[in-house]
Design a protein around this motif. Structure first.
Motif, PDB file in Angstrom:
ATOM      1  N   LEU A 123     -45.381 -25.603 -12.674  1.00 34.77           N
ATOM      2  CA  LEU A 123     -46.419 -25.897 -13.157  1.00 34.77           C
ATOM      3  C   LEU A 123     -47.243 -24.639 -13.665  1.00 34.77           C
ATOM      4  O   LEU A 123     -48.168 -24.594 -14.786  1.00 34.77           O
ATOM      5  CB  LEU A 123     -47.388 -26.658 -12.522  1.00 34.77           C
ATOM      6  N   LEU A 274     -52.309 -30.606 -17.332  1.00 37.08           N
ATOM      7  CA  LEU A 274     -52.213 -28.935 -17.684  1.00 37.08           C
ATOM      8  C   LEU A 274     -53.006 -28.969 -18.902  1.00 37.08           C
ATOM      9  O   LEU A 274     -53.658 -27.778 -18.886  1.00 37.08           O
ATOM     10  CB  LEU A 274     -50.773 -28.786 -17.913  1.00 37.08           C
ATOM     11  N   HIS A 277     -56.478 -28.660 -17.984  1.00 34.74           N
ATOM     12  CA  HIS A 277     -56.843 -27.485 -17.224  1.00 34.74           C
ATOM     13  C   HIS A 277     -56.763 -26.134 -18.186  1.00 34.74           C
ATOM     14  O   HIS A 277     -57.791 -25.367 -17.966  1.00 34.74           O
ATOM     15  CB  HIS A 277     -55.713 -27.124 -16.179  1.00 34.74           C
ATOM     16  N   ASP A 278     -55.984 -26.065 -19.226  1.00 29.96           N
ATOM     17  CA  ASP A 278     -56.086 -24.773 -19.958  1.00 29.96           C
ATOM     18  C   ASP A 278     -57.128 -25.156 -20.843  1.00 29.96           C
ATOM     19  O   ASP A 278     -57.823 -23.926 -21.251  1.00 29.96           O
ATOM     20  CB  ASP A 278     -54.700 -25.064 -20.925  1.00 29.96           C
ATOM     21  N   LEU A 308     -53.116 -24.227  -9.674  1.00 24.59           N
ATOM     22  CA  LEU A 308     -53.059 -23.355 -10.707  1.00 24.59           C
ATOM     23  C   LEU A 308     -54.538 -22.560 -10.775  1.00 24.59           C
ATOM     24  O   LEU A 308     -55.588 -22.985 -10.171  1.00 24.59           O
ATOM     25  CB  LEU A 308     -53.239 -24.430 -12.058  1.00 24.59           C
TER      26      LEU A 308
END
Ligand code: OSB
Ligand code: MG
Length: 369
Positions: A123, A274, A277-278, A308
């Protein structure tokens, strides 16, 4: 890899402590455990949908239905190059994020095991350990809640989150501050129990220096959250309202929240998690990993996600023994020094499913083909 077979269990797990939120009390937790097989290797994913549609519309029953009728038959025998292909193939079916997330999680675990890489590494995780907090349910008395906080603080959890609802809020937070001081990292989670008409009342929280108030208003009320945010000094964190990255972008643009709780299960899987998150990382918005009282299977995936770099706030990840006397996976998650939890580094989820516990707790099971 070719997805050669699936096995699905519905399990019932006795909780070590009953967990009560503004929408109900759980004593026995239902969930699904999905296994996918390829080349003699198995991957596992947990579906966190609950017995009743309280947190969201999904239930273990609806998840069982869409998995066995639609999702699993569509994927059986299919060659997939990477886990990201799973959400693409399921995208035509609306809704059911928790059921979709379970399939994707199982495929991520499978890929990790086939490649000998941990899920955290796959990840893009950057930390071997993550800071964790504990989420405490409503208690019958204030004294009982204060005793719980005392115990968990002693164990080293980095942040205490307490559930609130109308009638169990300002006095509770005042009492916690009076007993433990202003330095205790503290947040509250309302699971949507308030309305905008409660704004003046909720302003009473501002003097207590809370890290955040999580999901004060109903899941659909993004615009009202933005209005509430203008009236509160306490940062708003959204949980139920954020169903995908588009919601996250719109919530941030509207000013509806300053923090986001990411649950892969709520947003349809790790790939969408993800993306959120980004997006948040690019905009400097702090995120943390939420929990759904997962067994060791789901928690291992949450630990990988929480590793992360954008997960800068303590996540809702407690030790196995906080949830279950007998967990589904081994080794159990434990708290290390400094309120940190080690991210599994073995292939895939980095934990093993205890087949005998899975079978003992299983209410029904099925396999494909
Ligand atoms: O709102 O974060 C929530 C548990 C079930 C449903 C919703 C929530 C929760 C929790 C528990 O807060 C977090 C955990 O797994 O420890
Ligand atoms: Mg929440």
């Amino acid at each position: 890899m070719r997805l050669e077979g699936f096995r699905l269990h519905e399990v019932e797990m006795p909780l070590a402590f009953p967990f009560e939120t503004s929408f109900g009390r759980e004593v026995l937790r239902r969930c699904l455990v999905l296994s996918v097989e390829s080349g003699g290797v198995q991957g596992h994913g947990e579906c966190v949908a609950a017995r009743e549609p309280l947190y969201s519309a999904e239930t273990t029953g609806t998840a069982w239905h869409v998995l066995t009728e639609f999702f699993l038959p569509a994927l059986l025998g299919v060659e997939v190059a990477s886990p990201e292909e799973v959400p693409r193939r399921l995208a035509g079916w609306r809704g059911h994020p928790m059921a979709k997330a379970a399939v994707e999680a199982a495929v991520w675990d499978l890929v990790g095991r086939l490649r000998g890489a941990s899920l955290s590494r796959l990840l893009g995780g950057t930390r071997p350990q993550v800071e964790v907090g504990v989420s405490l349910g409503l208690e019958p008395t204030l004294d009982a809640l204060l005793a719980r906080i005392e115990a968990y603080r002693g164990q080293g959890y980095r942040r205490i989150k307490v559930k609130v609802k109308p009638g169990w809020d300002l006095e509770v937070v005042s009492a916690i501050r009076a007993r433990f001081g202003v330095d205790l990292p503290l947040s509250v989670d309302a699971n949507g129990a308030y309305g905008l008409e409660d704004a003046a009342h909720l302003q009473g929280l501002d003097r207590h220096g809370l890290a955040m108030i999580e999901q004060p208003l109903a899941p659909d009320d993004l615009v009202d959250h933005a209005e509430l945010a203008r009236r509160l000094a306490t940062p708003i964190c959204l949980d139920e309202s954020i169903r995908h990255a588009q919601d996250a972008r719109q919530a941030l643009n509207l000013g509806a929240c300053r923090v986001i709780n990411i649950k892969a299960a709520r947003v349809g899987g790790l790939t969408e998690a993800l993306r959120i998150h980004d997006l948040c990382r690019a905009r400097g918005v702090p995120v943390w990993c939420g929990g759904m009282l997962e067994t060791g299977v789901g928690r291992a995936a949450n630990l990988a996600l929480a590793s992360l770099p954008g997960f800068v706030l303590p996540s809702d990840l407690s030790e196995s023994r906080r949830y279950y006397a007998e967990d589904l996976a081994t080794p159990p998650a434990t708290l290390g020094p400094g309120g940190r939890m080690v991210v599994p580094s073995g292939p895939g989820l980095g934990v093993e499913v205890r087949e005998e516990v899975l079978r003992a707790r299983s209410l029904r099971s099925t396999r494909l083909p």
